[in-house]
Motif scaffolding. Structure first.
Motif, PDB file in Angstrom:
ATOM      1  N   UNK A 104      -8.730 -14.230   5.407  1.00 50.07           N
ATOM      2  CA  UNK A 104      -7.820 -12.903   6.257  1.00 50.07           C
ATOM      3  C   UNK A 104      -8.368 -11.887   5.881  1.00 50.07           C
ATOM      4  N   UNK A 105      -9.158 -11.756   4.162  1.00 48.02           N
ATOM      5  CA  UNK A 105     -10.316 -10.738   4.028  1.00 48.02           C
ATOM      6  C   UNK A 105     -10.838 -10.944   4.856  1.00 48.02           C
ATOM      7  N   UNK A 106     -11.907 -11.820   5.172  1.00 46.60           N
ATOM      8  CA  UNK A 106     -13.078 -11.932   5.995  1.00 46.60           C
ATOM      9  C   UNK A 106     -13.339 -10.877   7.794  1.00 46.60           C
ATOM     10  N   UNK A 107     -11.992 -12.076   7.939  1.00 47.96           N
ATOM     11  CA  UNK A 107     -11.137 -11.239   9.334  1.00 47.96           C
ATOM     12  C   UNK A 107     -10.911  -9.940   9.264  1.00 47.96           C
ATOM     13  N   UNK A 117      -7.730  -1.302   2.430  1.00 52.02           N
ATOM     14  CA  UNK A 117      -6.655   0.320   1.561  1.00 52.02           C
ATOM     15  C   UNK A 117      -5.536  -0.422   1.245  1.00 52.02           C
ATOM     16  N   UNK A 118      -4.940  -0.684   2.015  1.00 54.14           N
ATOM     17  CA  UNK A 118      -3.411  -1.228   1.858  1.00 54.14           C
ATOM     18  C   UNK A 118      -3.412  -2.442   1.271  1.00 54.14           C
ATOM     19  N   UNK A 119      -4.319  -3.521   1.674  1.00 56.10           N
ATOM     20  CA  UNK A 119      -4.260  -4.260   0.411  1.00 56.10           C
ATOM     21  C   UNK A 119      -4.199  -4.199  -1.086  1.00 56.10           C
ATOM     22  N   UNK A 120      -5.605  -3.684  -0.819  1.00 57.66           N
ATOM     23  CA  UNK A 120      -5.724  -3.341  -2.507  1.00 57.66           C
ATOM     24  C   UNK A 120      -4.377  -2.082  -3.094  1.00 57.66           C
ATOM     25  N   UNK A 121      -3.840  -1.276  -2.579  1.00 57.45           N
ATOM     26  CA  UNK A 121      -2.851  -0.516  -2.725  1.00 57.45           C
ATOM     27  C   UNK A 121      -1.982  -2.013  -3.301  1.00 57.45           C
ATOM     28  N   UNK A 122      -1.409  -2.846  -2.980  1.00 60.72           N
ATOM     29  CA  UNK A 122      -0.395  -3.886  -3.730  1.00 60.72           C
ATOM     30  C   UNK A 122      -0.932  -4.612  -4.406  1.00 60.72           C
ATOM     31  N   UNK A 123      -2.328  -5.198  -3.370  1.00 61.63           N
ATOM     32  CA  UNK A 123      -3.159  -5.941  -4.890  1.00 61.63           C
ATOM     33  C   UNK A 123      -2.801  -5.587  -6.306  1.00 61.63           C
ATOM     34  N   UNK A 176      -5.281   5.628   9.652  1.00 63.84           N
ATOM     35  CA  UNK A 176      -4.578   4.996  10.708  1.00 63.84           C
ATOM     36  C   UNK A 176      -3.354   3.935   9.452  1.00 63.84           C
ATOM     37  N   UNK A 177      -2.031   4.945  10.008  1.00 61.02           N
ATOM     38  CA  UNK A 177      -0.904   3.677   8.888  1.00 61.02           C
ATOM     39  C   UNK A 177      -1.136   2.629   9.223  1.00 61.02           C
ATOM     40  N   UNK A 178      -1.298   1.860  10.745  1.00 58.57           N
ATOM     41  CA  UNK A 178      -0.889   0.526  10.834  1.00 58.57           C
ATOM     42  C   UNK A 178      -1.730  -0.102  10.255  1.00 58.57           C
ATOM     43  N   UNK A 179      -3.111   0.057   9.974  1.00 63.03           N
ATOM     44  CA  UNK A 179      -3.749  -0.960   9.976  1.00 63.03           C
ATOM     45  C   UNK A 179      -3.594  -1.312   8.689  1.00 63.03           C
ATOM     46  N   UNK A 180      -3.119  -0.148   7.822  1.00 61.37           N
ATOM     47  CA  UNK A 180      -2.824   0.693   6.279  1.00 61.37           C
ATOM     48  C   UNK A 180      -1.822  -0.708   6.280  1.00 61.37           C
ATOM     49  N   UNK A 181      -0.816  -0.621   6.456  1.00 58.37           N
ATOM     50  CA  UNK A 181       0.073  -0.868   6.479  1.00 58.37           C
ATOM     51  C   UNK A 181       0.500  -2.536   6.233  1.00 58.37           C
ATOM     52  N   UNK A 182      -0.130  -2.744   8.157  1.00 64.38           N
ATOM     53  CA  UNK A 182      -0.749  -4.116   7.867  1.00 64.38           C
ATOM     54  C   UNK A 182      -0.778  -5.203   6.400  1.00 64.38           C
ATOM     55  N   UNK A 183      -2.394  -4.482   6.652  1.00 59.04           N
ATOM     56  CA  UNK A 183      -2.999  -5.141   5.352  1.00 59.04           C
ATOM     57  C   UNK A 183      -2.718  -5.542   4.482  1.00 59.04           C
ATOM     58  N   UNK A 184      -1.281  -4.126   3.517  1.00 53.23           N
ATOM     59  CA  UNK A 184      -0.459  -4.360   2.783  1.00 53.23           C
ATOM     60  C   UNK A 184       0.635  -5.948   2.667  1.00 53.23           C
ATOM     61  N   UNK A 189       1.731 -10.717   1.569  1.00 50.76           N
ATOM     62  CA  UNK A 189       2.865 -13.337   1.702  1.00 50.76           C
ATOM     63  C   UNK A 189       1.497 -13.179   0.826  1.00 50.76           C
ATOM     64  N   UNK A 190       0.059 -12.764   0.776  1.00 52.71           N
ATOM     65  CA  UNK A 190      -1.080 -14.547   0.250  1.00 52.71           C
ATOM     66  C   UNK A 190      -0.621 -14.316  -0.934  1.00 52.71           C
ATOM     67  N   UNK A 191      -0.814 -13.238  -1.559  1.00 50.94           N
ATOM     68  CA  UNK A 191      -0.713 -12.764  -2.998  1.00 50.94           C
ATOM     69  C   UNK A 191       0.692 -13.397  -3.828  1.00 50.94           C
ATOM     70  N   UNK A 192       1.571 -13.661  -2.990  1.00 53.90           N
ATOM     71  CA  UNK A 192       3.247 -14.210  -3.625  1.00 53.90           C
ATOM     72  C   UNK A 192       2.941 -15.779  -3.308  1.00 53.90           C
ATOM     73  N   UNK A 193       1.979 -16.236  -2.091  1.00 53.95           N
ATOM     74  CA  UNK A 193       1.913 -17.593  -2.186  1.00 53.95           C
ATOM     75  C   UNK A 193       1.063 -18.211  -2.632  1.00 53.95           C
ATOM     76  N   UNK A 194      -0.250 -17.257  -3.463  1.00 54.58           N
ATOM     77  CA  UNK A 194      -0.387 -17.766  -4.342  1.00 54.58           C
ATOM     78  C   UNK A 194       0.078 -18.010  -6.409  1.00 54.58           C
ATOM     79  N   UNK A 195       0.893 -17.254  -5.888  1.00 59.17           N
ATOM     80  CA  UNK A 195       1.811 -17.333  -7.110  1.00 59.17           C
ATOM     81  C   UNK A 195       2.787 -18.272  -7.656  1.00 59.17           C
ATOM     82  N   UNK A 196       3.233 -18.399  -6.365  1.00 61.42           N
ATOM     83  CA  UNK A 196       3.912 -18.992  -5.899  1.00 61.42           C
ATOM     84  C   UNK A 196       3.770 -20.846  -6.449  1.00 61.42           C
TER      85      UNK A 196
END
Length: 220
Positions: A104-107, A117-123, A176-184, A189-196
């Motif tokens: 996901x990140x590399x894509x 940035x959106x991803x880092x906000x939540x992570x 660009x709120x759309x890519x920011x929110x999409x990244x978040x 989802x990935x973070x929750x899957x990893x911790x689950x």
């Protein structure tokens, strides 16, 4: 209308609630599995953040990602040291949940740099909502600092990083709120899957995960 900030906060709160619900059932052996997962999850943190810095064109983002890369490139060593305190070493196989997050990140392309940035906000921001429950869980397991360095360090540094990501989201979100929110959303989802997988899965490693080279011809 729900603001971008409210949507980002709802994601981080949801992440924290998921993990908080699993913490009371965590055993010492499950905690070791978590440390192993965190070793793999953070092993390439520096590389991921350097990639984000390379693709970023906004100066504020480029500088932020580069600084985080320097801060976090050796965090996997904390997980490795905690594992050593249990007499364990990291597993060889990269869990599929971590590989999926890497993909996901590399894509993320340069034109959607705000997804980083959106991803880092939540992570980085989820630590604000998990600190109390995490420390309570460590106390319940009777773990001293020599076996909890990874978590204790991240509970501190992630709060600072999260605050900076939040400020950048507020100042750059209009780009660009759309890519920011999409990244978040995807990162959450990935973070929750990893911790689950680490904290709540019935079986931590399935047979195919024990032999990744036989499955795809290579390891990490």
């Amino acid at each position: 209308m729900v603001s971008m900030r409210e949507q980002l906060e709802a994601l981080t709160v949801g992440m924290a609630r998921q993990v908080s619900g699993w913490l009371p059932a965590v055993t010492p052996e499950r905690y070791v599995a978590f440390l192993d997962m965190m070793y793999h999850y953070t092993l390439r943190s520096g590389d991921r953040l350097r990639l984000a810095a390379e693709r970023a064109t906004l100066p504020e983002l480029k500088a932020f990602f580069a600084e985080l890369a320097a801060d976090e490139q050796s965090h996997y060593q904390l997980a490795k040291a905690d594992l050593a305190a249990f007499g364990r070493t990291p597993s060889d196989a990269t869990p599929r949940e971590v590989s999926a997050f890497h993909a996901f990140w590399e894509g993320i392309p340069a034109e959607r740099q705000l997804s980083f940035l959106g991803a880092l906000y939540v992570l980085e921001g989820v630590a604000r909502h998990l600190g109390g429950d995490t420390r309570q869980g460590l106390g319940r397991l009777g773990l001293d600092r020599t076996r909890a360095r990874f978590l204790l360090v991240h509970l501190d540094v992630d709060v600072e990083h999260g605050a900076r990501a939040q400020a950048l989201c507020e100042s750059l979100g209009a780009h660009g709120p759309e890519p920011l929110l999409d990244g978040a959303r995807q990162a959450a989802d990935f973070w929750v899957a990893i911790h689950r997988r680490a904290l709540a899965a019935a079986s931590i490693y399935s047979p195919e995960d024990r032999h990744p080279r036989a499955r795809n011809g290579h390891g990490r």
